[in-house]
Design an enzyme around this catalytic site. Structure first.
Site: not given
Ligand code: NAP
Length: 319
Positions: A139, A142-143
């Site tokens: 992701c 997200c990261d």
């Protein structure tokens, strides 16, 4: 709501709260059907981990996945759909009333809409599982921020790999797309952008053989499929960490329905134009379905069709 002894009765049980499930929930509840959308994690499915949804009509060029999903949830709930974080553990779809078992209880529904979508495929190389969350991520949204000014490898050559690689260039010092062929699968307009981005590099005909590191990813071992050459790419000492983002496609999440609902050899559920499966009263919508285009717009469309057909089925089978 549920006393542990009797099953709660629903008109429609939707399993999965991605765009297909939320759209089904919206249409079913708007038709005055008592509807629960069961979700095992956070609503939104793959869209939540997508940075920009540029091709959903009306969403706008900068529409983020999370905000789009938040509006979908709000809209479905405004018509009365209940979106429940309650993972479905078992289903019995054989009777007229379908039974759905979750940790919170047992539910009975006149119709079931399966919208469980897909999950990211894994490379399957040594180190990948052990270092997931420690440099390996599925992701970018997200990261990406964890990889500010670091070096990152994106694996795959489809739309997801190239779009997420472009997103990662906003954070990482350098992003290398590692693709097993010498030609990208991604759409032309996406690849054109990628080829113009100075922070993006490509390694063609190459696969990841191993991901190495004690506590975090320190190196990737890459193999050129044409020459057989093995290369190690190691994080700079001052960085101490590399990013590895595999985007190599999806596997359908159809395990719960295996053996009961007809699916193709890859596990995608087979439906007709009305999203009906081989079982009366059981419908499938979104990425879980065998179909030619998996996008938010087709998922939302499937959900709408499934809910309307479920409504007709319930109406025709009053008991
Ligand atoms: P995809 O289109 O199936 O592409 C997967 C990529 O990973 C391909 O390039 C494939 O290589 C490679 N690959 C597969 N297995 C591999 C392995 N074991 N090792 C190394 N490489 C491997 O998957 P996706 O990009 O996740 O997209 C999935 C669906 O979502 C598609 O329908 C796509 O159009 C859609 N999507 C659309 C958008 C958009 O429209 N903006 C964004 C994201 C996703 P080969 O090319 O050699 O097969």
């Amino acid at each position: 709501m549920f006393n542990g002894m009797t099953a709660m009765r629903l008109d429609v049980a939707v399993i999965g709260a991605g765009p297909a499930g939320l759209s089904a929930g919206l249409y079913a509840s708007r038709a005055n059907l008592k509807t629960i959308v069961f979700e095992k994690g956070v609503p939104g499915g793959q869209v939540v981990i997508t940075d920009a949804i540029a091709n959903y009509p009306g969403a706008g060029a900068d529409a983020g996945g999370q905000s789009l999903v938040a509006r979908m949830v709000e809209q479905a709930e405004s018509f009365g759909a209940k979106i429940l974080t309650d993972p479905v553990e078992a289903v019995d779809l054989s009777g007229r009333l379908k039974s759905i078992t979750t940790p919170k209880g047992v539910y009975e529904a006149r119709a079931v809409i399966i919208a469980t979508g897909g999950k990211p495929k894994v490379i399957g190389c040594p180190g990948e599982a052990e270092l997931t969350g420690k440099g390996v991520s599925y992701c970018a949204t997200c990261d990406a921020a964890f990889f500010k000014d670091l070096e990152v490898f994106v694996i795959g050559g489809g739309d997801a790999a190239v779009e997420e690689a472009l997103y990662l260039t906003k954070f990482a010092r350098k992003v290398t797309i590692v693709h097993r062929r010498n030609e990208l699968r991604a759409a032309k307009h996406i690849t054109e952008k990628a080829f113009q981005n100075p922070r993006l590099e490509f390694m063609w005909d190459t696969v990841v053989q191993e991901i190495k590191g004690e506590d975090v990813v320190e190196a990737v071992i890459l193999k050129n499929l044409k020459t057989g050459t093995i290369t190690e790419r190691r994080a700079r000492e001052e960085d101490g960490l590399l990013g590895v983002f595999p985007f190599i496609g999806f596997d359908p999440v159809s395990g719960l329905f295996k053996d009961a609902v007809a699916a193709d050899e890859q596990g995608y559920i087979i439906t007709d134009d009305c999203m009906r499966t081989n079982i009366d009263g059981v419908f499938a919508a979104g990425d879980i379905r065998r179909k030619p285009l998996r996008q938010v717009v087709t998922a939302a469309s499937d959900g709408a069709v499934a809910a309307v057909c479920a409504e007709k089925y319930i109406e025709a089978n009053k008991w």
